[in-house]
Write a protein that holds these residues in place. Structure first.
Motif, PDB file in Angstrom:
ATOM      1  N   ARG A 123       0.809  -1.215   0.000  1.00 32.29           N
ATOM      2  CA  ARG A 123       0.000   0.000   0.000  1.00 32.29           C
ATOM      3  C   ARG A 123       0.842   1.265   0.000  1.00 32.29           C
ATOM      4  O   ARG A 123       0.382   2.321  -0.413  1.00 32.29           O
ATOM      5  N   GLU A 124       2.082   1.143   0.488  1.00 32.38           N
ATOM      6  CA  GLU A 124       2.911   2.348   0.534  1.00 32.38           C
ATOM      7  C   GLU A 124       3.296   2.851  -0.852  1.00 32.38           C
ATOM      8  O   GLU A 124       3.739   3.975  -0.999  1.00 32.38           O
ATOM      9  N   LYS A 134       0.707   1.386  10.461  1.00 37.82           N
ATOM     10  CA  LYS A 134       0.455   0.025  10.040  1.00 37.82           C
ATOM     11  C   LYS A 134      -0.988  -0.083   9.592  1.00 37.82           C
ATOM     12  O   LYS A 134      -1.881   0.464  10.228  1.00 37.82           O
ATOM     13  N   ALA A 135      -1.224  -0.797   8.515  1.00 36.07           N
ATOM     14  CA  ALA A 135      -2.576  -0.979   8.020  1.00 36.07           C
ATOM     15  C   ALA A 135      -3.383  -1.801   9.024  1.00 36.07           C
ATOM     16  O   ALA A 135      -2.833  -2.597   9.772  1.00 36.07           O
ATOM     17  N   ALA A 154      -1.140   8.695  -1.702  1.00 34.89           N
ATOM     18  CA  ALA A 154      -1.747   9.114  -0.444  1.00 34.89           C
ATOM     19  C   ALA A 154      -1.985  10.618  -0.525  1.00 34.89           C
ATOM     20  O   ALA A 154      -1.478  11.280  -1.441  1.00 34.89           O
ATOM     21  N   SER A 161       3.534   7.360   8.086  1.00 37.08           N
ATOM     22  CA  SER A 161       2.912   6.068   7.832  1.00 37.08           C
ATOM     23  C   SER A 161       2.381   5.464   9.119  1.00 37.08           C
ATOM     24  O   SER A 161       2.807   5.805  10.204  1.00 37.08           O
ATOM     25  N   GLU A 173       1.677  -4.240   7.337  1.00 41.11           N
ATOM     26  CA  GLU A 173       1.905  -3.504   6.116  1.00 41.11           C
ATOM     27  C   GLU A 173       1.880  -2.010   6.403  1.00 41.11           C
ATOM     28  O   GLU A 173       1.122  -1.544   7.236  1.00 41.11           O
ATOM     29  N   GLU A 174       2.696  -1.297   5.692  1.00 39.10           N
ATOM     30  CA  GLU A 174       2.786   0.139   5.905  1.00 39.10           C
ATOM     31  C   GLU A 174       1.748   0.871   5.064  1.00 39.10           C
ATOM     32  O   GLU A 174       1.536   0.547   3.905  1.00 39.10           O
ATOM     33  N   GLN A 175       1.084   1.854   5.681  1.00 35.20           N
ATOM     34  CA  GLN A 175       0.158   2.677   4.919  1.00 35.20           C
ATOM     35  C   GLN A 175       0.536   4.141   5.115  1.00 35.20           C
ATOM     36  O   GLN A 175       0.655   4.613   6.252  1.00 35.20           O
ATOM     37  N   GLY A 212      -6.081   9.906   9.185  1.00 28.77           N
ATOM     38  CA  GLY A 212      -4.963   8.999   9.431  1.00 28.77           C
ATOM     39  C   GLY A 212      -3.895   9.625  10.315  1.00 28.77           C
ATOM     40  O   GLY A 212      -3.328   8.980  11.191  1.00 28.77           O
ATOM     41  N   VAL A 244      -0.154   7.864   5.403  1.00 28.10           N
ATOM     42  CA  VAL A 244      -1.340   8.663   5.713  1.00 28.10           C
ATOM     43  C   VAL A 244      -1.167  10.127   5.306  1.00 28.10           C
ATOM     44  O   VAL A 244      -2.144  10.861   5.193  1.00 28.10           O
TER      45      VAL A 244
END
Ligand code: GDP
Ligand code: ZN
Length: 358
Positions: free
Chosen positions: A64-65, A101-102, A69, A99, A108-110, A259, A112
Motif C-alpha cells: 500500500r505504501e 500500520k494498516a 496518499a 505512515s 503492512e505500511e500505509q 490517518g 497517511v
C-alpha cells in the motif's frame, strides 16, 4: 482555459525534475487533496479532478505504501470522455511521509500523509502535559522527514510555564518552540514564519491539545464557516466534501487527515537516534561498546548522570523507549511467524486436495 499555477500547492524544482519523463509521455502533474477508498481528488493545472490509479500501478505496487496518499504528487492522464475519471500512472518520489500500520494483523505500511514540509507537534500546557509523549511525536517526525516545530498550546492555563519550556528544550534540542493560546488567539502569528507559499504543514498531537482550534485560526473565520456548511449534504448524510489538504488564505497548505490523527507509533532506530542524539553520543563514549550503563567501568552515561549533564528522567525515557522497541520487534516477528504458519497450512491443504484428485 488558462492554466492554474501549481506552485501554491508545493510544486517545485524537485517534483518538476521527477516529473520530466512523465511529461514526455504526455501525462500531467497533480497533487492529491483527498482520498476515498480508490478515488482520489487531485489538483491539476486544469483544476480539481477525480482520478483512479491504473490497473498497472495497482499490479506493480509492492504494497500500500506504493499507492498514492494525500499530499502525493502524481502523473495523470486526463479523462477521455464525459464523466470519466482521470487515471494515475505514477506516484512521484516523496520528500517525506507519515505512515502507520494498516488495519488487521499484517504489518503492512500505509502512508497517511505525503510531502509534509513542517509538522507542528502540539502539546497542551494544561495538566495533560506529558514530555514522554512529546518524545514519541519527535521520533515520528524525525522518521517522516518533515521538520518538527514544538507548539505549546493552552499557554493561558500553564502554571510553571518557563520550567515546561525548559523541559521541552531539553527533550528537543535545536527544535523551534512556539508558545500560544489558540482559544484566545494569542501567538498564532508565531506559527507564520514556518508557513509560506507552497509549504505544507501538518499537526500532530494527542486528542484535545487544540489542533482543530489551531487549524481554524489558520484558516480564518471565513474558511471555518465554509467548512461548517460543507459538513453535511442535503440528505442529512455526513459527507467528506472538504479537502484533507487545504490551501490557507495567507499562502501555504495545511494537511488534516484522519490517518494523521490516529497515527500509531512506528518507531525505528533512525528516529530514536535523532531524538536521543545526546544520550546516544554519550553511550558511544562508554569504554565498552556493549556497555549496559549499569555500573561498568568507564561508563560515560553514569558520569553524565552523576554530574548532571544528563537528566535521570531523560535517560529513563531513553531506556523505556529501547525496551518498547525491543517488544515491538518481538511482536512483529511473532506476527510474521503466524502469517507464515497460515500460508504453510493453506499450501498443505491445497496440496492434499490435489493429491486426492489424482
Ligand atoms: P484537538 O482534539 O487537538 O483537535 O483539540 P481541539 O481543538 O478540539 O480542542 C480541545 C479543547 O481545548 C476545546 O475545548 C478547545 O476550545 C480547547 N482549547 C484549544 N486551545 C486552547 C487554548 O489555547 N487554551 C484553552 N484554555 N483551551 C483551548
Ligand atoms: Zn555506559
Amino acid at each position: 482555459m488558462s492554466a492554474l499555477s501549481l506552485e501554491p500547492y508545493g510544486w517545485d524544482a524537485f517534483f518538476a525534475e521527477a516529473f520530466a519523463p512523465h511529461a514526455r509521455a504526455g501525462l500531467m502533474p497533480g497533487r492529491v487533496l483527498l482520498q476515498h477508498n480508490k478515488i482520489y481528488l487531485v489538483c491539476t493545472r486544469q483544476g480539481e479532478i477525480y482520478a483512479e490509479v491504473t490497473g498497472r500501478v495497482l499490479h506493480e505496487a509492492r504494497g500500500r505504501e506504493d499507492l498514492p496518499a494525500v499530499g502525493d504528487w502524481v502523473a495523470l492522464r486526463p479523462a477521455g470522455g464525459e464523466g470519466r475519471r482521470a487515471t494515475i500512472h505514477a506516484v512521484l518520489p516523496r520528500k517525506s511521509k507519515f505512515s502507520r500500520k494498516a488495519a488487521g494483523s499484517r504489518t503492512e505500511e500505509q502512508v497517511v500523509a505525503a510531502n509534509v514540509d513542517t509538522v507542528f507537534l502540539v502539546a497542551g500546557l494544561d495538566n495533560d502535559f506529558n514530555p514522554r509523549r512529546l518524545e514519541r511525536y519527535l521520533i515520528m517526525s524525525h522518521e517522516s522527514g518533515a521538520r518538527p516545530v514544538v507548539v505549546l498550546n493552552k499557554a493561558d492555563l500553564a502554571e510553571d510555564l518557563e520550567e515546561k519550556v525548559r523541559e521541552v528544550e531539553r527533550i528537543a534540542p535545536g527544535v523551534p518552540v512556539v508558545l500560544m493560546s489558540a482559544r484566545r488567539g494569542e501567538g498564532v502569528e508565531r506559527l507564520l514564519p514556518f508557513i509560506w507559499t507552497g509549504q505544507t504543514v501538518a499537526l500532530m498531537g494527542s486528542s484535545g491539545v487544540g489542533k482543530s482550534t489551531i487549524v481554524n485560526r489558520l484558516l480564518g473565520d471565513e474558511a471555518q464557516r465554509t467548512q461548517e456548511v460543507r459538513s453535511g449534504d442535503d440528505r442529512g448524510k455526513h459527507t467528506t466534501t472538504h479537502r484533507e489538504l487545504i490551501l490557507l488564505p495567507g499562502g501555504g497548505l495545511v494537511m488534516d487527515t484522519p490517518g494523521m490523527r490516529e497515527l500509531q507509533l512506528l518507531v525505528s532506530d533512525r528516529g530514536l537516534r535523532e531524538t536521543f542524539d545526546d544520550v546516544e553520543t554519550l553511550a558511544a563514549e562508554c569504554r565498552f561498546s556493549d556497555c549496559r550503563h549499569e555500573g561498568e567501568p568507564g561508563c560515560r552515561i553514569r558520569e553524565a548522570l552523576a554530574d548532571g549533564t544528563l537528566a535521570a528522567a531523560r535517560f529513563e525515557s531513553y531506556r523505556k523507549m529501547l525496551a518498547e522497541m525491543a517488544q515491538a520487534a518481538v511482536r512483529q516477528e511473532q506476527r510474521a511467524a503466524q502469517v507464515e504458519k497460515g500460508r504453510v497450512k493453506r499450501l498443505t491443504r491445497a496440496y492434499n486436495k490435489s493429491k486426492k484428485r489424482y
